[in-house]
Design a protein around this motif. Structure first.
Motif, short mmCIF file in Angstrom:
data_model
loop_
_atom_site.label_atom_id
_atom_site.label_comp_id
_atom_site.label_asym_id
_atom_site.label_seq_id
_atom_site.Cartn_x
_atom_site.Cartn_y
_atom_site.Cartn_z
N GLY A 100 91.55 34.79 24.52
CA GLY A 100 92.33 33.76 25.20
C GLY A 100 93.10 32.84 24.28
O GLY A 100 93.31 31.66 24.61
N VAL A 101 93.53 33.35 23.13
CA VAL A 101 94.30 32.53 22.18
C VAL A 101 95.70 32.30 22.72
O VAL A 101 96.40 33.24 23.09
CB VAL A 101 94.36 33.23 20.80
CG1 VAL A 101 95.37 32.55 19.89
CG2 VAL A 101 92.98 33.23 20.16
N GLU A 102 96.12 31.02 22.77
CA GLU A 102 97.44 30.68 23.31
C GLU A 102 98.49 30.53 22.21
O GLU A 102 99.67 30.80 22.44
CB GLU A 102 97.35 29.38 24.11
CG GLU A 102 96.40 29.47 25.30
CD GLU A 102 96.39 28.19 26.11
OE1 GLU A 102 97.43 27.51 26.18
OE2 GLU A 102 95.33 27.85 26.67
N HIS A 103 98.07 30.08 21.04
CA HIS A 103 98.98 29.93 19.90
C HIS A 103 98.29 30.51 18.68
O HIS A 103 97.14 30.19 18.39
CB HIS A 103 99.34 28.45 19.67
CG HIS A 103 100.17 27.87 20.76
ND1 HIS A 103 101.54 27.83 20.71
CD2 HIS A 103 99.82 27.32 21.95
CE1 HIS A 103 102.00 27.27 21.82
NE2 HIS A 103 100.97 26.95 22.59
N LEU A 104 99.02 31.37 17.96
CA LEU A 104 98.45 32.10 16.84
C LEU A 104 99.18 31.70 15.56
O LEU A 104 100.39 31.87 15.45
CB LEU A 104 98.58 33.60 17.08
CG LEU A 104 98.06 34.55 15.99
CD1 LEU A 104 96.57 34.32 15.75
CD2 LEU A 104 98.31 36.00 16.40
N PHE A 105 98.43 31.17 14.59
CA PHE A 105 99.00 30.73 13.32
C PHE A 105 98.66 31.77 12.25
O PHE A 105 97.49 32.00 11.95
CB PHE A 105 98.44 29.36 12.93
CG PHE A 105 98.81 28.28 13.92
CD1 PHE A 105 99.95 27.53 13.75
CD2 PHE A 105 98.02 28.06 15.04
CE1 PHE A 105 100.30 26.55 14.68
CE2 PHE A 105 98.35 27.08 15.96
CZ PHE A 105 99.50 26.33 15.78
N VAL A 106 99.70 32.40 11.71
CA VAL A 106 99.49 33.47 10.75
C VAL A 106 100.18 33.11 9.44
O VAL A 106 101.17 32.38 9.40
CB VAL A 106 100.03 34.81 11.27
CG1 VAL A 106 99.35 35.20 12.57
CG2 VAL A 106 101.54 34.77 11.44
N GLY A 107 99.62 33.63 8.35
CA GLY A 107 100.23 33.45 7.05
C GLY A 107 100.86 34.74 6.59
O GLY A 107 101.00 35.70 7.35
N ALA A 108 101.21 34.78 5.31
CA ALA A 108 101.86 35.97 4.77
C ALA A 108 100.95 37.18 4.86
O ALA A 108 101.42 38.32 4.92
CB ALA A 108 102.25 35.71 3.31
N GLU A 109 99.62 36.96 4.91
CA GLU A 109 98.67 38.07 4.95
C GLU A 109 98.80 38.88 6.24
O GLU A 109 98.63 40.09 6.25
CB GLU A 109 97.23 37.56 4.83
CG GLU A 109 97.03 36.44 3.82
CD GLU A 109 97.27 35.08 4.44
OE1 GLU A 109 97.92 34.25 3.79
OE2 GLU A 109 96.83 34.86 5.56
N ALA A 110 99.09 38.19 7.36
CA ALA A 110 99.13 38.87 8.66
C ALA A 110 100.52 38.92 9.27
O ALA A 110 100.74 39.62 10.25
CB ALA A 110 98.18 38.18 9.64
N ALA A 111 101.48 38.19 8.67
CA ALA A 111 102.81 38.13 9.27
C ALA A 111 103.50 39.49 9.30
O ALA A 111 104.41 39.72 10.09
CB ALA A 111 103.68 37.13 8.50
N GLY A 112 103.06 40.42 8.45
CA GLY A 112 103.68 41.73 8.41
C GLY A 112 103.24 42.66 9.53
O GLY A 112 103.79 43.75 9.67
N LEU A 113 102.26 42.25 10.32
CA LEU A 113 101.83 43.09 11.43
C LEU A 113 102.93 43.12 12.49
O LEU A 113 103.37 42.08 12.98
CB LEU A 113 100.53 42.54 12.03
CG LEU A 113 99.31 42.56 11.11
CD1 LEU A 113 98.12 41.90 11.80
CD2 LEU A 113 98.95 43.99 10.71
N HIS A 114 103.36 44.29 12.86
CA HIS A 114 104.51 44.43 13.75
C HIS A 114 104.15 44.22 15.23
O HIS A 114 105.05 44.10 16.06
CB HIS A 114 105.15 45.80 13.57
CG HIS A 114 105.65 46.05 12.18
ND1 HIS A 114 106.64 45.29 11.60
CD2 HIS A 114 105.27 46.95 11.25
CE1 HIS A 114 106.87 45.72 10.37
NE2 HIS A 114 106.04 46.72 10.13
#
Length: 497
Positions: A100-114
């Motif tokens: 139930g995550v409404e806002h997801l904060f990602v860094g460079a480690e996960a930003a590449g997930l398409h």
């Protein structure tokens, strides 16, 4: 009881020690004044997004000071941060949606997930740098203390999402009460004092990070973050004044191999801590010899319970194989048989713990989980026993014990015995599945300075002292480990990595 200790402490430190370092990562440094303002801006941004107390956000970044600020801001706003491990890879969005995550904060480690958009959450690219948080803080002014949400002690405060070393992800439900007591147990176990400078090797699931943040800020200390373990950078941090150094057992082995370790003059290091795993007696003695002015502490605990026991180098039981000390005063600990009945000293059983730091359980949304909670007791999954003096001994993980040739094999006992041999740097024991049989195997990593492996005969003799099972001996360059530093038992049981 309300969860005000952390946030009121932050406000107090910002007022009375505004220019003291609060958190640092490489060239990013926030004083207490700057950290308080940063947290206030984040709270204002959460309000602008119409997030209400109890809503969930996902934190899937571990680089920089942003995870600390986001965690503190979510606590001030009464939200439930879900500490997602970016190592979940393509499964990360699915888990975020399930929780139930409404806002997801990602860094460079996960930003590449398409496939992040498939989570159904608004994705914010933190980017690994405080100054550029993807527009999240744009036009957000700092809020004052009236926005700090008072919460019930049994309310869920965060969700620790761990991929673990078993390949079975778990979403641990932490409460306000368990968070507060977890911090104080860490303070007790580490012998922490006001103004200490803690080093945190940021783990992938951020669970240790959140616990350290509370302990450090309550005491008015400083938190120094490293993106991942690096022996040379860790030694440099000791030179720069780190006073509390908690490390996984294999990391301590690498620290002692640093060629310039003896050049450290008058280090401020007060407490060196071995966390997460049993530590060979020989390695523990080498650590105390390398840092004679520091108090060396063996700390035993779990993500679900926090610190359970602590054993100092000054304790009479120090140096006894498998001993992890006496329980901390905030917890009840029992060793029980299969029926849940306490067993006498010298008899093995399951280690169970009860106390205010134990979590509420697991979120079933990520998949079926065999519960470890029985009434208000938590079964750690470890096999242990007491001695007559009230010291606890951790023999092994129940899930690591395997059967071979009709006998139960406890890997920890064999690892302890083999680790005493010369030229053995690391050792692991597992039952490797070969078609229809389980082959007992000893994996040995040789000492880098003495690459010749200990003789097969000496290893077999060491094994025979504690087990009658036949073992295969394999020399390997390294042991498989998770990004958090734990032994990867899944890869080990496959026998290839």
């Amino acid at each position: 009881m309300v969860d005000m200790d952390l946030l009121l402490a932050l406000a107090s430190h910002a007022r009375y020690r505004p220019d003291q370092l609060a958190v640092a990562f490489e060239d990013e440094r926030l004083t207490y004044r700057q950290l308080e303002r940063r947290v206030s801006q984040i709270v204002a941004a959460f309000r602008r997004l119409d997030l209400a107390p109890g809503d969930r956000i996902g934190i899937a970044t571990y680089r920089g000071v942003d995870p600390v600020a986001l965690y503190l801001g979510s606590q001030a706003a009464g939200l439930q941060p879900v500490m997602l491990s970016w190592t979940l890879g393509p499964a990360l969005p699915e888990m975020a949606e399930a929780l139930g995550v409404e806002h997801l904060f990602v860094g460079a480690e996960a930003a590449g997930l398409h496939n992040l958009a498939t989570s159904g959450a608004q994705v914010w690219d933190v980017g690994g740098h405080t100054a550029d948080i993807g527009g999240f803080l744009a036009q957000s002014e700092a809020e004052d203390e009236r926005w700090i949400v008072r919460r019930d002690p049994d309310q869920v405060s965060s969700v620790e999402f761990s991929a673990g070393s078993t390949g079975r992800p778990k979403a641990i439900l932490r409460t306000v009460r368990s968070d507060v007591w977890n911090a104080w147990q860490r303070i007790l176990a580490y012998r922490a004092c006001e103004g200490d400078r803690w080093l945190c090797i940021t783990p992938m699931n951020l669970s240790v990070l959140s616990g350290m943040v509370r302990a450090v800020l309550v005491l008015g200390g400083s938190l120094v973050l490293l993106e991942r373990f690096d022996a040379a950078r860790t030694v440099a941090a000791i030179r720069d004044g780190v006073t509390i150094l908690p490390l996984q057992t294999p990391h301590w082995s690498q620290i002692l191999e640093q060629p310039d370790l003896g050049d450290i003059a008058e280090p401020r290091l007060r407490t060196a801590v071995a966390i997460g795993q049993r530590i060979p007696v020989g390695l523990a003695r080498r650590i105390t010899a390398a840092f004679p002015r520091a108090d060396f502490v063996v700390s035993y605990g779990t993500s679900e319970s926090g610190m359970i026991t602590a054993l100092s180098a000054t304790d009479p039981a120090f140096g006894t194989p498998s001993c992890v000390g006496r329980p901390l005063p905030t917890l009840e600990v029992e060793v029980v048989d299969e029926g849940g009945r306490p067993v006498p000293p010298g008899v093995r059983g399951d280690i169970c713990v009860r106390g205010p730091s134990v979590v509420a359980g697991y979120d079933p949304a990520v998949g079926p989980i065999v519960s470890s909670m029985y009434d208000d007791w938590f079964n750690t999954g470890d096999v242990g026993q007491w001695d007559q003096r009230g010291y606890l001994y951790v023999i092994d993980r129940r899930s690591d014990v395997f059967e071979s040739e009709g006998q139960l094999v406890f890997p920890g006992e064999i690892q302890e015995e083999v680790s005493r041999l010369p030229n053995v740097r690391e050792v692991a024991v597992a039952g490797v599945q070969l078609e229809e049989e389980c082959q007992a195997t000893v994996f040995v990593v040789s000492d880098r300075d003495n690459p010749d492996i200990a003789s097969i005969a000496s290893i077999e003799a060491a094994v025979a002292r504690v087990s009658q099972v036949s073992f295969r001996i394999r020399s390997v360059d390294r042991l498989p480990r998770t990004l958090g530093g734990k032994l990867d038992r899944v890869a080990l049981k496959r026998g290839q990595w």
